[in-house]
Design an enzyme around this catalytic site. Structure first.
Site, PDB file in Angstrom:
ATOM      1  N   GLY A  46       0.841  -1.190   0.000  1.00  0.00           N
ATOM      2  CA  GLY A  46       0.000   0.000   0.000  1.00  0.00           C
ATOM      3  C   GLY A  46       0.877   1.241   0.000  1.00  0.00           C
ATOM      4  O   GLY A  46       2.063   1.170   0.330  1.00  0.00           O
ATOM      5  N   GLN A  51       2.958   9.912   1.868  1.00  0.00           N
ATOM      6  CA  GLN A  51       4.305   9.338   1.933  1.00  0.00           C
ATOM      7  C   GLN A  51       5.203   9.821   0.806  1.00  0.00           C
ATOM      8  O   GLN A  51       6.422   9.718   0.897  1.00  0.00           O
ATOM      9  CB  GLN A  51       4.221   7.804   1.884  1.00  0.00           C
ATOM     10  N   CYS A  91       5.876  -0.432   7.628  1.00  0.00           N
ATOM     11  CA  CYS A  91       5.560   0.765   6.864  1.00  0.00           C
ATOM     12  C   CYS A  91       6.787   1.182   6.070  1.00  0.00           C
ATOM     13  O   CYS A  91       7.897   1.195   6.600  1.00  0.00           O
ATOM     14  CB  CYS A  91       5.152   1.889   7.815  1.00  0.00           C
ATOM     15  N   LEU A  92       6.586   1.526   4.805  1.00  0.00           N
ATOM     16  CA  LEU A  92       7.706   1.964   3.964  1.00  0.00           C
ATOM     17  C   LEU A  92       8.334   3.246   4.506  1.00  0.00           C
ATOM     18  O   LEU A  92       9.494   3.531   4.210  1.00  0.00           O
ATOM     19  CB  LEU A  92       7.220   2.179   2.524  1.00  0.00           C
ATOM     20  N   HIS A 133      -4.456   1.412   7.557  1.00  0.00           N
ATOM     21  CA  HIS A 133      -3.092   1.938   7.705  1.00  0.00           C
ATOM     22  C   HIS A 133      -2.881   3.133   6.762  1.00  0.00           C
ATOM     23  O   HIS A 133      -2.351   4.171   7.169  1.00  0.00           O
ATOM     24  CB  HIS A 133      -2.109   0.795   7.417  1.00  0.00           C
ATOM     25  N   GLU A 134      -3.324   2.991   5.506  1.00  0.00           N
ATOM     26  CA  GLU A 134      -3.152   4.083   4.532  1.00  0.00           C
ATOM     27  C   GLU A 134      -4.026   5.286   4.886  1.00  0.00           C
ATOM     28  O   GLU A 134      -3.615   6.439   4.709  1.00  0.00           O
ATOM     29  CB  GLU A 134      -3.483   3.621   3.108  1.00  0.00           C
ATOM     30  N   HIS A 137      -2.320   7.425   7.304  1.00  0.00           N
ATOM     31  CA  HIS A 137      -1.313   8.308   6.686  1.00  0.00           C
ATOM     32  C   HIS A 137      -1.952   9.621   6.230  1.00  0.00           C
ATOM     33  O   HIS A 137      -1.360  10.687   6.374  1.00  0.00           O
ATOM     34  CB  HIS A 137      -0.662   7.644   5.472  1.00  0.00           C
TER      35      HIS A 137
HETATM   36  O1  GNR Z   1       4.014  -2.689   2.649  1.00  0.00           O
HETATM   37  C1  GNR Z   1       3.338  -2.539   3.676  1.00  0.00           C
HETATM   38  N1  GNR Z   1       3.006  -3.623   4.412  1.00  0.00           N
HETATM   39  C2  GNR Z   1       2.086  -3.597   5.451  1.00  0.00           C
HETATM   40  C3  GNR Z   1       2.008  -4.713   6.282  1.00  0.00           C
HETATM   41  C4  GNR Z   1       1.108  -4.757   7.317  1.00  0.00           C
HETATM   42  C5  GNR Z   1       0.274  -3.689   7.523  1.00  0.00           C
HETATM   43  C6  GNR Z   1       0.341  -2.560   6.730  1.00  0.00           C
HETATM   44  C7  GNR Z   1       1.240  -2.522   5.685  1.00  0.00           C
HETATM   45  S1  GNR Z   1       1.306  -1.121   4.659  1.00  0.00           S
HETATM   46  C8  GNR Z   1       2.958  -1.173   4.109  1.00  0.00           C
HETATM   47  C9  GNR Z   1       3.204  -0.130   3.041  1.00  0.00           C
HETATM   48  C10 GNR Z   1       3.034   1.237   3.646  1.00  0.00           C
HETATM   49  O2  GNR Z   1       3.810   1.768   4.371  1.00  0.00           O
HETATM   50  N2  GNR Z   1       1.921   1.855   3.384  1.00  0.00           N
HETATM   51  O3  GNR Z   1       1.666   3.047   3.962  1.00  0.00           O
HETATM   52 NI    NI Z   2       2.743   3.084   5.793  1.00  0.00          NI
END
Ligand code: GNR
Ligand code: NI
Length: 179
Positions: A46, A51, A91-92, A133-134, A137
């Site tokens: 995601g 980001q 999270c990236l 999660h997104e 952000h």
């Molecule tokens: O790549 C991602 N893996 C992930 C694993 C578990 C819960 C959420 C994520 S999102 C993350 C990519 C990211 O940072 N998206 O904002």
């Molecule tokens: Ni993230």
């Protein structure tokens, strides 16, 4: 298409609250394509516009096994949710850190696609976790915000150490200049 730079914690720009998208034009569609390319290149499932330092309500996901199912959500809002589950998240923007976070198990989301067409969808499992999660952000929120202050401090130190190590490695074997 182009790969975009991903901001990393504790960059204060990650704390920006994203504004709604009002115009569905070619610029927006180019951003969506570049976000998908950036997400796939980084092996993420995601990515939120926040980001990549674009503070508008756009997110992309691909939670399929072989990353062949790109999804785009513009101006998403959760209209219903049910249950709860704990999942280990990464999270990236917080590379190399993983922690358990509690989320709704199933969510019903209303959003617009890249052409501005509104749709609704019910998602569950990793799709639901990633969507929430997104959406965090887009509010300037990171998964490490759910940790205790002490744990968050440990995350900061670990990231600092990773960055120092990366710099030291680069100095040992600097990239050769182009001929
Ligand atoms: O790549 C991602 N893996 C992930 C694993 C578990 C819960 C959420 C994520 S999102 C993350 C990519 C990211 O940072 N998206 O904002
Ligand atoms: Ni993230």
């Amino acid at each position: 298409m182009a790969r975009l730079e991903i901001l990393e914690f504790p960059d204060p720009r990650l704390r920006t609250r994203a504004k709604p998208v009002e115009t569905f034009d070619d610029d927006l569609r180019a951003l969506v394509d570049n976000m998908l390319e950036t997400m796939l290149a980084a092996h993420g499932i995601g990515l939120a516009a926040t980001q990549v330092n674009r503070h508008i309500r756009v997110l992309v996901l691909d939670v399929s096994d072989d990353q062949t199912d790109p999804r785009v959500y513009i101006n998403p809002r959760i209209v219903d949710e049910e249950g709860s589950r704990v999942c280990e998240e990464g999270c990236l923007s917080v590379p190399g850190i993983y922690a358990n976070v509690q989320r709704a198990e199933t969510v019903r989301v209303e959003a617009q696609d890249r052409n501005g067409v509104t749709f609704q969808e019910e998602v569950t499992g990793i799709h639901s976790v990633c969507l929430q999660h997104e959406m965090d952000h887009l509010e300037g929120k990171l998964f490490v915000d759910y940790l205790s202050p002490l744990k968050r401090q440990m995350v900061r130190k670990k990231l600092d150490k990773q960055r120092r190590q990366k710099l030291a490695d680069q100095q040992k074997s600097p990239a050769r200049p182009a001929p």
